[in-house]
Design an enzyme around this catalytic site. Structure first.
Site, short mmCIF file in Angstrom:
data_model
loop_
_atom_site.label_atom_id
_atom_site.label_comp_id
_atom_site.label_asym_id
_atom_site.label_seq_id
_atom_site.Cartn_x
_atom_site.Cartn_y
_atom_site.Cartn_z
N ASP A 224 19.15 42.76 4.20
CA ASP A 224 18.12 43.57 4.99
C ASP A 224 17.62 44.50 4.21
OD1 ASP A 224 16.51 44.53 6.92
OD2 ASP A 224 18.19 44.68 8.55
N HIS A 318 11.63 34.62 10.43
CA HIS A 318 11.20 36.06 10.32
C HIS A 318 10.62 36.54 8.92
CE1 HIS A 318 12.04 40.17 11.49
NE2 HIS A 318 12.46 40.41 10.18
#
Length: 410
Positions: A224, A318
């Site tokens: 991330d 995403h």
């Protein structure tokens, strides 16, 4: 904590990155087994505590500072009757306190002793002002338009009691006790001037837990932060920090922080196959590389198709929707903490991401990206935005200044 002890810790900690790598090895090979610790192991252990971050500077700390292992986010509201003078006195106290704690020294008065055995441990304290702060202090004329309320998003399920606030404090450290010590000191120093509105506690991977520096993972197991803008990039400052030529000079060198408590629906997510999880994100789970191939830092080949003629990275993935090139270059510096607050009433984990992003203008950073995600992100069914805040974080204080002085004494 004596100056001699602190100096010794800094000396032992000078091994730097090599010492941090050795920490994991030392824990497995020396400390846990009960064998006598070598000088190298001691140096590695003290390296984490010896690292300090300057309080004074062009920008506040905790923005470009490497992710820390522990974090606390606290919002305060000024007490009834408190105004500009009380706010200025509070910011003086908080700034003096932050300067001491970030240098690894105890609080001047009433120190709890929680962190007496530790060095600064990369402690940072970052201070910001919410939109309502300007109403409470009679400074509405000094409120920048970048603090206009964020738009409503269809996926929001926001709890007003855990959103916004007059004042915001971000605390980060690589040691839990050091972070907690700072938290208690900040709360106590608020005195009668301000009351806690909400508090959130988070964590990241500890320094030395991996054999080399790596991009963090979130609680879904995903790498991330791969596409974060880098300070080495020529347009980094323009995207993240407010320039000198601004209508509100007190924000020069500052940034705007969007804070979101994002609940991850982990029970649902973990029922997906690995392949499906990767299609939702658009990246491999193992190393964060795009599904179109390469390594973590390889650019996503957004137009690449497979043998079946379909896009390799799905059109609702995403990573595709959030990519700067899909949002007219919109960029923000994401610097989150994970959280786990036990089990919710429905029996599911109350866990997820304390999302914090930094940008020179949230209307050009966070808002356009979130609008696009809101319209069709494949990740949306697995997350829930439960709290939100937007704060103006002024530039760093000069020597002899307190945070926000250029605003409060304008």
């Amino acid at each position: 904590m004596s100056d001699n002890n602190f100096s010794r810790r800094r000396l032992l900690g000078s091994v730097g990155a090599a010492g941090a790598t050795g920490l994991a090895l030392g824990a497995a090979g020396g400390v846990v087994s009960g064998a006598t610790a070598s000088d190298d192991t001691l140096a590695a252990l003290t390296a984490v505590g010896s690292t300090g971050v300057p309080f004074h500077g062009e920008h506040q700390s905790g923005i470009t500072t490497p992710l820390q292992a522990r974090g606390h986010l606290i919002a305060f509201d000024l007490a009834p009757g408190a105004g500009r003078s009380e706010a200025a006195a509070l910011m003086r106290r908080w700034s003096a306190l932050a300067a001491e704690l970030m240098a690894g020294r105890p609080a001047a008065e009433g120190d709890t002793g929680v962190a007496l055995d530790a060095g600064p441990s990369s402690l940072t304290l970052t201070f910001g002002f919410g939109r309502s702060f300007f109403d409470r202090t009679g400074l509405v004329a000094q409120r920048p338009p970048e603090l206009d309320p964020l738009p409503n998003f269809s996926s929001d399920q926001l709890d007003a009691r855990r959103s916004n606030g007059d004042l915001w404090v971000q605390i980060g450290a690589d040691d839990s006790l050091v972070a907690f010590h700072a938290l208690r000191a900040v709360q106590k120093a608020a005195g009668a001037a301000a009351r806690v509105r909400w508090q959130m506690n988070g964590f990241n991977r500890s320094p030395g837990a991996t054999d080399r520096p790596m991009t963090a993972r979130n609680l879904m197991g995903q790498v991330d932060g791969t596409r974060n803008p880098k300070p080495s990039e020529p347009d980094f400052d323009r995207r993240i920090f407010v320039p000198a030529k601004t209508a509100h000079p007190w924000m020069t060198g500052g940034s705007y922080a969007v804070v979101r408590r994002i609940r991850m629906l982990l029970d649902d997510w973990e029922q997906l196959t690995l392949k499906k999880q990767e299609q939702v994100i658009g990246r491999r789970k193992s190393d964060g590389a795009p599904l179109t191939g390469g390594s973590e830092t390889t650019e996503i080949a957004l137009d690449k198709t497979g043998p079946d003629g379909r896009l390799v990275v799905p059109d609702n993935a995403h990573a595709r929707i959030a990519a700067p090139e899909q949002n007219s270059g919109a960029a923000m510096l994401r610097r989150p903490f994970s959280f786990h607050d036990g089990i919710a009433a429905d029996g599911t984990p109350d866990a997820g991401l304390l999302f914090i992003c930094w940008q020179a203008d949230p209307l050009r950073g966070f808002v356009p990206v979130q609008r696009k995600l809101d319209r069709g992100d494949a990740l949306s069914p697995f997350v829930r935005h439960e709290a939100s805040g937007l704060f103006a974080v002024p530039g760093g204080p000069r020597e002899g200044e307190y945070v926000g002085q250029r605003l409060l004494e304008s």
